[in-house]
Design a protein around this motif. Structure first.
Motif, short mmCIF file in Angstrom:
data_model
loop_
_atom_site.label_atom_id
_atom_site.label_comp_id
_atom_site.label_asym_id
_atom_site.label_seq_id
_atom_site.Cartn_x
_atom_site.Cartn_y
_atom_site.Cartn_z
N GLU A 221 32.05 38.78 30.81
CA GLU A 221 31.56 39.54 29.66
C GLU A 221 30.63 40.67 30.08
O GLU A 221 30.72 41.78 29.57
CB GLU A 221 30.85 38.61 28.67
CG GLU A 221 31.79 37.85 27.76
CD GLU A 221 32.75 38.78 27.00
OE1 GLU A 221 32.26 39.70 26.31
OE2 GLU A 221 33.96 38.56 27.10
N SER A 222 29.72 40.40 31.01
CA SER A 222 28.81 41.47 31.44
C SER A 222 29.56 42.50 32.30
O SER A 222 29.20 43.69 32.30
CB SER A 222 27.60 40.91 32.21
OG SER A 222 28.00 40.24 33.39
N TYR A 223 30.62 42.05 32.98
CA TYR A 223 31.43 43.00 33.75
C TYR A 223 32.16 43.95 32.80
O TYR A 223 32.33 45.14 33.11
CB TYR A 223 32.43 42.25 34.62
CG TYR A 223 33.24 43.16 35.53
CD1 TYR A 223 32.63 43.86 36.56
CD2 TYR A 223 34.61 43.31 35.35
CE1 TYR A 223 33.36 44.70 37.40
CE2 TYR A 223 35.35 44.15 36.18
CZ TYR A 223 34.72 44.84 37.20
OH TYR A 223 35.45 45.67 38.02
N LYS A 224 32.58 43.46 31.65
CA LYS A 224 33.22 44.32 30.64
C LYS A 224 32.23 45.39 30.16
O LYS A 224 32.62 46.53 29.90
CB LYS A 224 33.74 43.49 29.48
CG LYS A 224 34.98 42.69 29.81
CD LYS A 224 35.40 41.77 28.67
CE LYS A 224 35.93 42.56 27.49
NZ LYS A 224 36.47 41.66 26.44
N LYS A 225 30.97 45.02 30.04
CA LYS A 225 29.94 45.99 29.65
C LYS A 225 29.80 47.06 30.73
O LYS A 225 29.66 48.25 30.45
CB LYS A 225 28.61 45.27 29.44
CG LYS A 225 27.57 46.10 28.71
CD LYS A 225 27.95 46.31 27.26
CE LYS A 225 26.85 47.04 26.51
NZ LYS A 225 27.25 47.35 25.13
N TYR A 226 29.83 46.62 31.99
CA TYR A 226 29.81 47.56 33.12
C TYR A 226 31.00 48.51 33.05
O TYR A 226 30.85 49.72 33.24
CB TYR A 226 29.83 46.74 34.42
CG TYR A 226 30.25 47.48 35.66
CD1 TYR A 226 29.33 48.17 36.43
CD2 TYR A 226 31.58 47.47 36.09
CE1 TYR A 226 29.71 48.85 37.58
CE2 TYR A 226 31.98 48.14 37.23
CZ TYR A 226 31.04 48.82 37.97
OH TYR A 226 31.44 49.49 39.10
#
Length: 309
Positions: free
Chosen positions: A104-109
């Motif tokens: 999920e945080s990689y998608k934000k990246y």
């Protein structure tokens, strides 16, 4: 893994900091209890602010100013996520975990990276002929793995061990100077021409399947390479056209223009910081809005990273 042009590769805790700051009304809310004391949202916010506050605030404001002008859809993020998963295969979770990300945080990246790319390439032009030539260049792909070492003598030793039948992943973990090798075992996934440094690419595309290369010297050291598979992509020119056009635009783009562009957007946004501990967090960015190009070049070069491949 793709890198953002600006220095924005922070761990997932940045997102948590943003969430805390967006809910000051609940700052006394207890988020953890224990026999030795509770932890409140405000305590977490203050602790995170003291360690990554300036960087996190910069990231959040960059996202806000870019998203006010450029739009990234969920489909675009998911398409990039799918492409990265295909590239890294079963090593995907290990690789992003090493960088401090969950999916999920990689998608934000990825979303922030796509916003930067749109800002960087909005005025860049490429021709139909250039896109067609690039398609011819990338339609043949190979799947390869490598062991990267510092000197030729070690590379020859690695080659001998691999040719004797030792497991490639174990040899890569033992010898490779590439940190990711501890998780990937030296696997590079599928790639076409133009994605690796020239010496590596030339050697890899000449290799037959399952043959261990002689040491290949590049700017990163000495590589011992094995090509495990080859293929011709299924997608037609029309299927790949938009992706290749974007790729060529990014290659043509002048990255030194991004920092002053974002800085000007911040200046125009008239940001007023009410937290005294963060009041200087954007000073460097705002100064870049009026700085000569030579100065912004120096700042940017310290923030960009090049592929280790």
């Amino acid at each position: 893994m793709k890198k953002t042009v600006l220095s924005l590769t922070l761990a997932a805790s940045v997102l948590a900091l943003g969430a805390c700051s967006n809910d000051s009304a609940n700052s006394s809310e207890v988020i953890a209890t224990s026999k030795v004391g509770n932890v409140t949202q405000s305590e977490l916010y203050e602790e995170m602010k003291s360690s990554i506050g300036d960087q996190a605030f910069q990231l959040l404001m960059i996202e806000k100013v870019l998203s006010s002008k450029y739009k990234v859809t969920e489909d675009e993020v998911n398409d990039q996520l799918k492409a990265d998963k295909e590239q890294f295969g079963e090593n995907f979770e290990a690789i992003i975990g090493q960088q401090g990300y969950t999916e999920e945080s990689y998608k934000k990246y990825l979303e922030l990276n796509l916003l930067q790319e749109k800002a960087l390439t909005e005025d860049v032009k490429v021709t139909e002929e250039e896109v067609k030539a690039e398609y011819e260049n990338i339609k043949n792909e190979i799947n390869a793995r490598h062991v990267l070492v510092a000197d030729e003598e070690t590379a020859k030793k690695v080659k001998a061990e691999l040719e004797s039948g030792k497991d490639f992943a174990e040899v890569a973990k033992e010898y490779s100077t590439e940190p990711a090798a501890q998780n990937t075992g030296g696997e590079l996934g599928w790639f076409g021409k133009g994605q690796m440094v020239a010496e590596f690419e030339d050697a890899a595309f000449k290799l037959e399947k399952n043959v261990i290369s002689d040491p290949v010297k590049t700017q990163h050291g000495f590589h011992v390479i094995e090509v495990t598979d080859k293929r011709t992509i299924k997608e037609s020119y029309e299927d790949k056209k938009a992706e290749l056009e974007k790729k060529l635009k990014l290659e043509k783009a002048d990255t030194s223009t991004l920092l002053p562009k974002v800085a000007k957007m911040m200046k125009d946004a008239d940001i007023k910081i009410k937290d005294k501990d963060l009041e200087t967090a954007l000073d460097e960015f705002l100064a870049a809005a009026d700085a000569p190009k030579e100065e912004t070049n120096a700042t940017e070069e310290s923030d960009t990273t090049k592929s280790e491949k």
